[in-house]
Write a protein that holds these residues in place. Structure first.
Motif, mmCIF file in Angstrom:
data_model
loop_
_atom_site.group_PDB
_atom_site.id
_atom_site.type_symbol
_atom_site.label_atom_id
_atom_site.label_comp_id
_atom_site.label_asym_id
_atom_site.label_seq_id
_atom_site.Cartn_x
_atom_site.Cartn_y
_atom_site.Cartn_z
ATOM 1 N N GLN A 157 0.831 -1.205 0.000
ATOM 2 C CA GLN A 157 0.000 0.000 0.000
ATOM 3 C C GLN A 157 0.866 1.256 0.000
ATOM 4 O O GLN A 157 0.569 2.225 -0.715
ATOM 5 N N VAL A 158 1.951 1.224 0.788
ATOM 6 C CA VAL A 158 2.862 2.365 0.814
ATOM 7 C C VAL A 158 3.578 2.508 -0.523
ATOM 8 O O VAL A 158 3.740 3.617 -1.057
ATOM 9 N N MET A 159 4.021 1.386 -1.095
ATOM 10 C CA MET A 159 4.786 1.424 -2.334
ATOM 11 C C MET A 159 3.975 2.019 -3.480
ATOM 12 O O MET A 159 4.503 2.768 -4.308
ATOM 13 N N PHE A 160 2.686 1.701 -3.520
ATOM 14 C CA PHE A 160 1.856 2.169 -4.633
ATOM 15 C C PHE A 160 1.121 3.473 -4.325
ATOM 16 O O PHE A 160 0.331 3.954 -5.132
ATOM 17 N N ALA A 161 1.392 4.033 -3.162
ATOM 18 C CA ALA A 161 0.763 5.324 -2.834
ATOM 19 C C ALA A 161 1.329 6.413 -3.736
ATOM 20 O O ALA A 161 2.515 6.402 -4.100
ATOM 21 N N ALA A 162 0.509 7.370 -4.083
ATOM 22 C CA ALA A 162 0.905 8.424 -5.025
ATOM 23 C C ALA A 162 2.073 9.249 -4.503
ATOM 24 O O ALA A 162 2.929 9.705 -5.284
ATOM 25 N N GLU A 163 2.125 9.470 -3.199
ATOM 26 C CA GLU A 163 3.159 10.333 -2.639
ATOM 27 C C GLU A 163 4.506 9.638 -2.455
ATOM 28 O O GLU A 163 5.503 10.269 -2.077
ATOM 29 N N SER A 191 8.010 8.199 -3.334
ATOM 30 C CA SER A 191 9.000 8.526 -4.363
ATOM 31 C C SER A 191 9.464 7.269 -5.092
ATOM 32 O O SER A 191 9.308 6.142 -4.590
ATOM 33 N N VAL A 192 10.058 7.465 -6.246
ATOM 34 C CA VAL A 192 10.575 6.344 -7.038
ATOM 35 C C VAL A 192 11.667 5.615 -6.258
ATOM 36 O O VAL A 192 11.733 4.381 -6.245
ATOM 37 N N GLU A 193 12.496 6.400 -5.586
ATOM 38 C CA GLU A 193 13.585 5.800 -4.803
ATOM 39 C C GLU A 193 13.034 4.897 -3.696
ATOM 40 O O GLU A 193 13.523 3.786 -3.480
ATOM 41 N N ASP A 194 11.996 5.373 -3.013
ATOM 42 C CA ASP A 194 11.393 4.576 -1.948
ATOM 43 C C ASP A 194 10.699 3.331 -2.506
ATOM 44 O O ASP A 194 10.678 2.277 -1.854
ATOM 45 N N ARG A 195 10.133 3.476 -3.704
ATOM 46 C CA ARG A 195 9.480 2.307 -4.313
ATOM 47 C C ARG A 195 10.493 1.212 -4.630
ATOM 48 O O ARG A 195 10.213 0.026 -4.448
ATOM 49 N N TYR A 196 11.656 1.584 -5.099
ATOM 50 C CA TYR A 196 12.703 0.596 -5.346
ATOM 51 C C TYR A 196 13.116 -0.094 -4.045
ATOM 52 O O TYR A 196 13.313 -1.309 -3.990
ATOM 53 N N ARG A 197 13.264 0.725 -3.001
ATOM 54 C CA ARG A 197 13.651 0.161 -1.700
ATOM 55 C C ARG A 197 12.584 -0.790 -1.173
ATOM 56 O O ARG A 197 12.881 -1.905 -0.715
#
Length: 227
Positions: free
Chosen positions: A170-176, A178-184
């Motif tokens: 849910q956090v990964m796909f949240a709009a806010e 960042s790309v960097e956090d999504r990779y992590r």
């Protein structure tokens, strides 16, 4: 009674030496534990009104060695009372006769009792027949309890991990995010999925182990139903 014909003379001798060594170690352990525990076996009133024959009988019937009188002596010495050793030993001898039966050996073995070699030679064979059978059941029952406990722990870990995975997605796909956090987060999710897969694989193996152990237990209970 187990048939002695199953064993060769060499096997019987080997088994006898092993059992004697085990008995000696158990007696030493039990005596050491009694000395180190420092726990009073009798209170003041019990010492004052003690029926030493009855106390000896009860100790023998419960599987305690006659060296337990040392703990009684220590407990009662604090109140200026000495045990009647002869009466205690006479009672203990009678109690041991009650204890050293095949049926009681079976019950004690099933309950995990550690035999300390208190049965006289004339009774020990019958007691050990039951005791050995009971210990087989105890070993399988203990394995079942251990597997069931591990399975419950695994299921709790799996449930917690599944909830954590959902939260991270849910956090990964949240709009806010960042790309960097999504990779992590994607890397963390990949590791968590691997952990979940390992737990699921272990749980499947536990279910197989449990089924086998439960089947073995049924066989043993049927085999030794005569006790």
């Amino acid at each position: 009674m187990f048939s002695i014909g199953r064993y060769s003379l060499a096997q019987l001798n080997k088994r006898s030496h092993k059992e004697n060594a085990m008995k000696q170690l158990l007696v030493i352990f039990l005596m050491s534990a009694l000395v180190l525990s420092g726990c009073a076996t009798l209170n003041k009133n019990e010492c004052l009104t003690a029926n030493w024959y009855q106390i000896g009988y009860e100790d023998g019937a419960r599987g305690f060695p006659d060296t337990r009188i040392g703990s009684h002596r220590e407990a009662c010495a604090k109140h200026g009372i000495s045990p009647d050793f002869r009466a205690y030993l006479d009672g203990h001898e009678e109690g041991v006769i009650r204890f050293c039966t095949a049926q009681n050996g079976f019950a004690q073995g099933k309950n995990g009792y550690q035999y300390a070699g208190i049965c006289p030679p004339s009774l020990e064979g019958r007691f050990l027949d039951g005791y050995d059978a009971g210990r087989q059941i105890y070993a399988v029952t203990s394995a079942i309890r251990s597997a069931e406990s591990e399975q419950r722990q695994n299921e709790a870990k799996m449930s917690a991990l599944e909830q954590e995975i959902i939260s991270k997605k849910q956090v990964m796909f949240a709009a806010e995010t960042s790309v960097e956090d999504r990779y992590r987060l994607d890397g963390e999710l990949s590791s968590m999925q691997q952990d979940l897969g390992g737990l699921e694989q272990r749980n499947r193996q536990l279910l197989v182990d449990l089924a086998q152990a439960q089947a073995q237990l049924r066989v043993l209970e049927e085999k030794y139903a005569y006790f």
